[in-house]
Write an enzyme that holds these catalytic residues in place. Structure first.
Site, mmCIF file in Angstrom:
data_model
loop_
_atom_site.group_PDB
_atom_site.id
_atom_site.type_symbol
_atom_site.label_atom_id
_atom_site.label_comp_id
_atom_site.label_asym_id
_atom_site.label_seq_id
_atom_site.Cartn_x
_atom_site.Cartn_y
_atom_site.Cartn_z
ATOM 1 N N GLU A 1 0.698 -0.884 -0.142
ATOM 2 C CA GLU A 1 -0.141 -0.408 -0.171
ATOM 3 C C GLU A 1 0.861 1.528 -0.177
ATOM 4 O O GLU A 1 0.597 2.032 -0.564
ATOM 5 C CB GLU A 1 -1.283 0.280 1.307
ATOM 6 C CG GLU A 1 -2.039 -0.984 1.287
ATOM 7 C CD GLU A 1 -1.503 -2.629 1.136
ATOM 8 O OE1 GLU A 1 -0.429 -2.272 2.327
ATOM 9 O OE2 GLU A 1 -2.772 -2.976 1.329
ATOM 10 N N PHE B 1 -11.351 -6.745 13.978
ATOM 11 C CA PHE B 1 -10.942 -7.277 13.452
ATOM 12 C C PHE B 1 -10.381 -6.042 11.984
ATOM 13 O O PHE B 1 -11.443 -5.987 11.510
ATOM 14 C CB PHE B 1 -10.421 -8.500 12.736
ATOM 15 C CG PHE B 1 -10.275 -9.559 11.582
ATOM 16 C CD1 PHE B 1 -8.954 -9.369 12.616
ATOM 17 C CD2 PHE B 1 -10.158 -8.955 10.320
ATOM 18 C CE1 PHE B 1 -7.735 -9.989 11.261
ATOM 19 C CE2 PHE B 1 -9.082 -9.855 9.414
ATOM 20 C CZ PHE B 1 -8.287 -9.931 10.215
ATOM 21 N N GLN B 2 -8.498 -6.087 12.321
ATOM 22 C CA GLN B 2 -8.404 -4.703 10.994
ATOM 23 C C GLN B 2 -8.677 -3.611 11.316
ATOM 24 O O GLN B 2 -9.128 -3.018 9.891
ATOM 25 C CB GLN B 2 -8.464 -5.532 9.500
ATOM 26 C CG GLN B 2 -7.757 -7.237 9.360
ATOM 27 C CD GLN B 2 -7.248 -7.104 7.618
ATOM 28 O OE1 GLN B 2 -8.653 -6.900 7.239
ATOM 29 N NE2 GLN B 2 -5.988 -7.784 7.931
ATOM 30 N N LYS C 1 -16.963 -1.147 6.105
ATOM 31 C CA LYS C 1 -17.911 -1.600 4.820
ATOM 32 C C LYS C 1 -19.476 -1.885 4.407
ATOM 33 O O LYS C 1 -20.040 -2.021 3.215
ATOM 34 C CB LYS C 1 -17.297 -3.117 5.461
ATOM 35 C CG LYS C 1 -17.591 -4.440 4.623
ATOM 36 C CD LYS C 1 -16.965 -5.416 4.926
ATOM 37 C CE LYS C 1 -17.367 -6.311 3.709
ATOM 38 N NZ LYS C 1 -16.623 -8.302 3.785
ATOM 39 N N MET D 1 24.144 9.168 2.912
ATOM 40 C CA MET D 1 23.925 10.782 3.263
ATOM 41 C C MET D 1 24.092 10.401 4.377
ATOM 42 O O MET D 1 24.639 10.929 5.269
ATOM 43 C CB MET D 1 22.521 10.840 2.957
ATOM 44 C CG MET D 1 22.367 12.705 3.854
ATOM 45 S SD MET D 1 23.046 13.094 2.530
ATOM 46 C CE MET D 1 22.732 14.223 1.626
HETATM 47 C C1 LIG Z 1 12.409 6.113 5.503
HETATM 48 C C2 LIG Z 1 13.723 6.506 5.169
HETATM 49 N N1 LIG Z 1 14.596 5.630 6.731
HETATM 50 C C3 LIG Z 1 15.418 6.673 6.685
HETATM 51 C C4 LIG Z 1 15.848 7.586 6.561
HETATM 52 C C5 LIG Z 1 17.163 8.630 7.550
HETATM 53 N N2 LIG Z 1 18.600 8.065 5.501
HETATM 54 C C6 LIG Z 1 18.585 9.415 4.862
HETATM 55 S S1 LIG Z 1 19.806 8.991 3.357
HETATM 56 C C7 LIG Z 1 19.816 8.018 3.874
HETATM 57 C C8 LIG Z 1 20.749 6.794 3.404
HETATM 58 C C9 LIG Z 1 20.175 6.369 2.051
HETATM 59 O O1 LIG Z 1 21.320 5.480 1.930
HETATM 60 P P1 LIG Z 1 20.704 5.562 -0.067
HETATM 61 O O2 LIG Z 1 19.515 5.451 -0.216
HETATM 62 O O3 LIG Z 1 22.023 4.374 -0.486
HETATM 63 O O4 LIG Z 1 21.167 6.630 -0.471
HETATM 64 P P2 LIG Z 1 23.011 7.630 -0.675
HETATM 65 O O5 LIG Z 1 23.143 8.560 0.372
HETATM 66 O O6 LIG Z 1 23.727 6.560 -0.428
HETATM 67 O O7 LIG Z 1 22.829 8.100 -2.069
HETATM 68 C C10 LIG Z 1 19.165 7.637 5.002
HETATM 69 C C11 LIG Z 1 19.393 5.885 5.858
HETATM 70 C C12 LIG Z 1 15.543 8.005 5.656
HETATM 71 N N3 LIG Z 1 15.671 9.646 5.408
HETATM 72 N N4 LIG Z 1 13.805 7.652 5.497
#
Ligand SMILES: Cc1ncc(C[n+]2csc(CCOP(=O)(O)OP(=O)(O)O)c2C)c(N)n1
Ligand SMILES: [Mg+2]
Lengths: 164, 552
Positions: B49, B111-112, B161, B468
């Site tokens: 979803e 439920f749900q 529903k 990042m």
């Molecule tokens: C759902 C979610 N969880 C955690 C984060 C924190 N976060 C921001 S950037 C990042 C790293 C992303 O890694 P990747 O997709 O490999 O991208 P890169 O920075 O290596 O290009 C994280 C964990 C986020 N933005 N969104």
């Protein structure tokens, strides 16, 4: 500074939760909130007392306006208005204290609404200051319960907080 | 005519001009799915979803039409939550329908059962729990009206529903009556006059434009205005594409990972015209030093944004297309002067750049995607370093060509959003620029892309890290790479297992041919670009610092 807002809302389910949620989520402090329906059962009116500087108040008002159920907001603080609050207070009242408490009630034009074997219950309406003063006056007699409705407010004269 | 609630819902959707919905069935929406069966509506079954919500959001951003998603009660509804919050933060028109337990079971932990209107109150513009089948047409009408007008945003409609299966008399919806909802129209004339006078008097103007320009469809007006004012234009992440970046007045993006010249220009301007923006902390840096020499004019559709983070000297609330037209009518053409020369010099002196290395540089891949697609693609992104490089190194010239999770920063957004964009724009080339971490958050949507023969392209910039996070750990946590390194699956085999095409690219010379092959292919393509592992995104304004205090 404290502001008193009169807020007209559509009487839809969840409207109180929407307003209350907005305040807590955005870190605005509610001093009191009183709500009930108006002469039009589809519309409710809230009186919200909120603490904050002008910038906070501006944000509160603008964010409230964004709620689809909020129809109109009037800040009555600076306008001539009548405001009232209702209090009920239950005080311990042995034989000796009874008379004194009834005298205090008299001074504040409070009503005795319950006469228990050990307690008296008073009801009073008035401005916040009056209610505060009544509370202070009763404090030496052991207040067992006290509750306030929160303030409601209405503009004076031919000024209206209505939908139209 | 007697119809079921579900039939009334479908009819109401068709009346709104909806032709496509993204969804996932379950018990509480069985009546709705039964009505969908022979409705003629195009339904895309995602594999989660969250994917449906993001796809509907991507569809909305790419087409400008509201996106629609459907989920069942309980877990189906809660799975939509991230997608709804994402649309809320970026002001995207989305209408989400959820099933709910029958009204007699509401409030009993049935439920749900999940209180989805309660859960989504802070992340929707408005929401509804429908309590009578006869209300459905009216609620749907209102939901679309609220989602698409004023400052757009998500609206959720929760349908028990027994309401979708119950019978009702179908009647045309009566005219909208929403006394508490009045979207602003044109700007106040006095304020527009004041703004025009301030603009004419300024010597060092800068325009700071955001996503609001795109949602208002005001990009043409913005270009005219910039040319008339001879004002350099910088955009936010959400505003990329609102002003052509190949235009001589373009400064690219500002803020934490903005260009040096955009940030310098904002620091030194004497007038900042802020349009369709919200002064986000990732843009302003240290708020006291943001555009501190400038008179600030702030124009936005949402009065609550005015003065929220930065006080404005002149504020205009209104539909930006109208407000910009009003301004255009009141301005005379200005002449280029010393300010423009200074800005041009900064642009020459401090271009975005990167050093070539042993391994493929991620920035190189983005530049090559731009070349191969001639800048005509719809680019979506995940969240992380790759997202910032996608913002910096692709030149956006059209609105709705860059689709990214700005406000919420949702990893896993880009791929389902690309699917939604491709569904909405079947003739466009769509690229999801992804990280190796983010892509795994909604990788199941490969099945959706294959199922519906959507030729989306996924370019993974695989650095083996949550890059990042690693960058911040390197800079601010003494290189302690706590849980940011990953052992990844074989993305090529994974793509193939799903029935898509997969390629691994390890040499710079292979970037272009693989991209060309991907664009040509009629299948979804996943490309695994093995890139330099510890490359950093620069320039960078450290959090809380002033904009002219950039690293790198
Ligand atoms: C759902 C979610 N969880 C955690 C984060 C924190 N976060 C921001 S950037 C990042 C790293 C992303 O890694 P990747 O997709 O490999 O991208 P890169 O920075 O290596 O290009 C994280 C964990 C986020 N933005 N969104
Ligand atoms: Mg990575």
């Amino acid at each position: 500074m404290r502001h008193t807002l009169a807020v007209l809302v559509e009487n839809n389910p969840g409207v109180l939760a929407r307003v209350a949620g907005l305040f807590s989520r955005r870190g605005f402090n509610i001093d009191s909130l009183a709500v009930g329906r108006t002469d039009d059962p589809a519309i409710s009116r809230m009186t919200i007392v909120v603490e904050g500087d002008n910038r906070t108040l501006e944000q509160v008002t603008k964010q409230l306006h964004k709620l689809v159920d909020v129809i109109k907001i009037t800040d009555v603080t600076e306008e001539p208005h009548v405001e009232r609050e209702l209090v009920m207070v239950k005080v311990l009242a042995d034989r000796a204290a009874r008379l004194e408490i009834m005298q205090i009630a008299d001074v504040f034009r409070a009503k005795i609404v319950d006469f228990g074997p050990k307690t008296l219950t008073l009801e009073a309406t008035g401005t916040e200051e009056k209610i505060n003063a009544l509370e202070e006056a009763l404090r030496p007699y052991t207040i067992k319960e006290l509750m306030r409705t929160g303030k409601i407010a209405m503009l004076r004269g031919a000024k209206y907080t209505t939908v139209k | 005519m007697k119809v079921t609630g579900a039939e009334a819902l479908i009819k109401a959707l068709q009346d709104e001009g909806v032709d496509t919905v993204f969804g996932y069935p379950g018990g509480a929406v069985l009546p709705i799915y039964d009505a969908l069966y022979d409705s003629g509506l195009n339904h895309i079954l995602t594999r989660h979803e969250q994917g449906a919500a993001h796809a509907a959001d991507g569809y909305a951003r790419a087409t400008g039409k509201p996106g629609v998603c459907i989920a069942t009660s309980g877990p189906g509804a809660t799975n939509l939550v991230t997608g709804i919050a994402n649309a809320y933060m970026d002001s995207i028109p989305l209408v989400a329908f959820t099933g709910q337990v029958v009204t007699s079971l509401l409030g009993r932990d049935s439920f749900q059962e999940a209180d989805i209107t309660g859960i989504t109150m802070p992340i929707t513009k408005h929401n509804y729990l429908v309590e009578d089948p006869k209300d459905l047409t009216k609620v749907v009408r209102e939901a679309f009206y609220v989602a698409t007008t004023g400052r757009p945003g998500p609206v959720l409609v929760d349908i028990p529903k027994d309401i979708s299966s119950g019978e009702t008399e179908y009647h045309e919806p009566s005219p909208l009556c929403m006394p508490g909802y009045k979207p602003p129209t044109s700007g106040d004339i006095d304020l527009v006059n004041k703004a025009a006078a301030a603009i004419m008097a300024s010597e060092r103007p800068v325009i700071y434009a955001g996503g609001g320009v795109i949602s208002a469809g005001a990009h043409r007006e913005l270009k005219k205005l910039a040319e008339l004012m001879v004002a350099p234009v910088t955009t936010t992440l959400m505003g990329l594409g609102a002003f052509p970046e190949d235009h001589p007045l373009s400064l690219g993006m500002l803020g934490m990972h903005g260009t040096r010249y955009a940030n310098y220009a904002v620091c030194e301007c004497d007038l900042l015209l802020a349009v369709g923006v919200r002064f986000d902390d990732r843009v302003t840096g240290k708020i006291e030093s943001f555009a501190s020499q400038a008179k600030i004019i702030h124009a936005d559709i949402d009065p609550a944004e005015i003065g929220k983070n930065v006080p404005a000297d002149i504020s205009i609330v209104g539909d930006l297309k109208k407000v910009l037209q009003q301004l255009l009518e009141r301005l005379e053409a200005k002449l280029p002067g010393a300010w423009l020369e200074k800005v041009k010099k900064w642009k020459k002196e401090y271009p975005l750049n990167f050093e070539p290395g042993q391994r493929i540089k991620p920035q190189q891949v983005i530049k090559e995607i731009y070349n191969v697609t001639k800048g005509e693609a719809i680019v979506t992104t995940e969240v992380g370093q790759h997202q910032m490089w996608a913002a910096q190194y692709y030149t956006y010239t059209k609105p709705r060509s860059f689709i990214t999770s700005g406000g919420l920063g949702t990893m896993g957004y880009g791929f389902p959003a690309a699917i939604g964009a491709q569904v909405g724009c079947p003739d466009e080339v769509v690229f999801d620029i992804a990280g190796d971490g983010s892509i795994q958050m909604n990788i199941q949507e490969l099945a959706t892309a294959v199922n519906y023969e959507l030729p989306v392209n996924v370019a993974i910039l695989n650095n083996g890290y949550l890059g990042m996070v690693r960058q911040w750990q390197e800079l601010f946590y003494n290189r302690r790479y706590s849980h940011s390194e990953m052992i990844n699956p074989d993305f090529v085999k994974l793509a193939e297992a799903y029935g898509a095409e997969g390629y691994r690219v390890e040499k710079a010379a292979d970037i272009k041919p693989v991209l060309e092959q991907a664009v040509k292919s009629s299948k979804p393509v996943m490309m695994d670009f093995v890139v330099e592992q510890e490359e950093n995104v620069v320039p960078m304004v450290p959090p809380g610092e002033a904009l002219n205090n950039m690293l790198g």
